[in-house]
Scaffold this active site. Structure first.
Site: not given
Ligand code: TYM
Length: 328
Positions: A112, A197, A194
């Site tokens: 992230k 969202k 994976k």
């Protein structure tokens, strides 16, 4: 009684990975012998910028979704993290035990933070410590999560052990519970990563609110391979992922699905899968919409849940304050 706990971030989108990886296992664990807690981690969500009105809507949407998926607020303590301030209080204490290096090693943080340079928030870095507090506060035995959260649960275990050895037995050391199938649903547009969202394309995921048309379009566009038959093999990750989803929405083993599609190509398979996914989602969507129309009921459920959670958390925090020496 074993205590089972999990939590999800409130985001506008919950995808089928969230449902299969965490919500469904939690629904299945709602049996008389367990004490369950499920909550909406709004303070985790603000580690990245959130628009306030949207965050509020997303918290209500998450609540409606859990109820629609089968969470029974009589059996599961359902609440909002920010309503129980002991979570952030314990996170601070754990902050003083955790090492920078441990947090720097967290793969989710690395993913992230990539490309954000120095402007990444301290909250994002510290996120796993708040998660450890979420878990340890309730003497949790089992934490059902998707594969991507395993490393964070392991940090919670390490911090429990560290605290216990320094201050004496205080926390239960939790176990992650990761289901065999469904703990890592892969992106439709990139089966090496994976489903997420925060993916750059909507074609990556199936949102729980996608209508039949959107589901069909996304599945038709899903990346497979140049083969022409339907088989379950790790060397065919795109197809294996679609077969896993097929199996999860129908309850049929993948072998049986492979047999059903013997002699057929990707086209028929994908249309069949899209139909099965939509049939699975339709009743959930109807229930979500129903719950969303009764906001006072959602608020009342969250209110009751927070009171029940806080009763447990407050006791634990008293003990923690005593152990570290700040309770006079
Ligand atoms: P979050 O909100 O990113 O994801 C919620 C849950 O969904 C699972 N999940 C998946 N499962 C299968 N396939 C996927 N593609 C997939 N993507 C997500 C996640 O593993 C997770 O179980 N830090 C956590 C929330 C959290 C938490 C906690 C969890 C905060 N405190 C305490 C357990 C206990 C998170 O951001 O999950």
């Amino acid at each position: 009684m074993p205590r089972i706990l999990t939590a999800l971030q409130p985001s506008g989108i919950l995808h089928i990975g969230n449902l299969f990886g965490a919500i469904e296992p939690m629904v299945k664990l709602q049996v008389d012998d367990n004490e369950n807690l499920l909550f909406i981690v709004d303070y985790h969500a603000i580690t990245v910028p959130q628009e306030p009105a949207e965050l509020r809507r997303n918290i209500l949407f998450a609540t409606a979704t859990y109820l629609a998926a089968g969470i029974d607020p009589e059996k599961t303590i359902l609440f909002q993290q920010s309503r129980v301030s002991e979570h952030t209080e314990l996170a601070w204490i754990l902050n003083c035990l955790v090492h920078m290096g441990e947090l720097e090693r967290m793969t989710q943080y690395k993913d992230k933070a990539r490309g954000k340079g120095e402007s990444v928030s301290v909250g994002l870095f510290d996120y796993p410590v708040l998660m450890a507090a979420d878990i340890l506060l309730y003497d949790t035995n089992v934490v059902p999560v998707g594969e991507d959260q395993k490393q964070h649960v392991e940090l919670a275990r390490d911090l429990a052990e560290r605290f216990n050895s320094r201050f004496g037995e205080t926390f239960v050391v939790p176990q992650p519970q990761i289901r065999k199938e469904g703990a890592r649903i892969m992106g439709l547009d990139d089966p090496e990563k994976k489903m997420s969202k925060s993916a750059s394309s909507e074609k990556n995921y199936i949102s729980l609110m996608d209508d039949e048309k959107a589901v069909l379009k996304k599945i038709k566009a899903a990346v497979t391979d140049s083969g022409s038959t339907i088989s379950y093999e790790q060397t065919r990750p795109g197809l294996a992922n679609l077969l896993t989803i097929y199996s999860l929405v129908t309850g049929k083993p993948t072998d049986q699905i492979v047999n059903e599609y013997e002699g057929e190509g990707y086209g028929d398979f994908k249309v069949g899968l899209a139909g099965a996914v939509s049939a699975y989602l339709a009743p959930i969507q109807e229930k979500i919409n129903g719950y969303l129309q009764d906001e006072p009921k959602l608020l009342a459920i969250l209110e009751t849940g927070a009171a029940r959670a806080q009763a447990i958390a407050a006791k634990k925090m008293e003990l923690v304050r005593q152990k570290i020496g700040v309770k006079l």
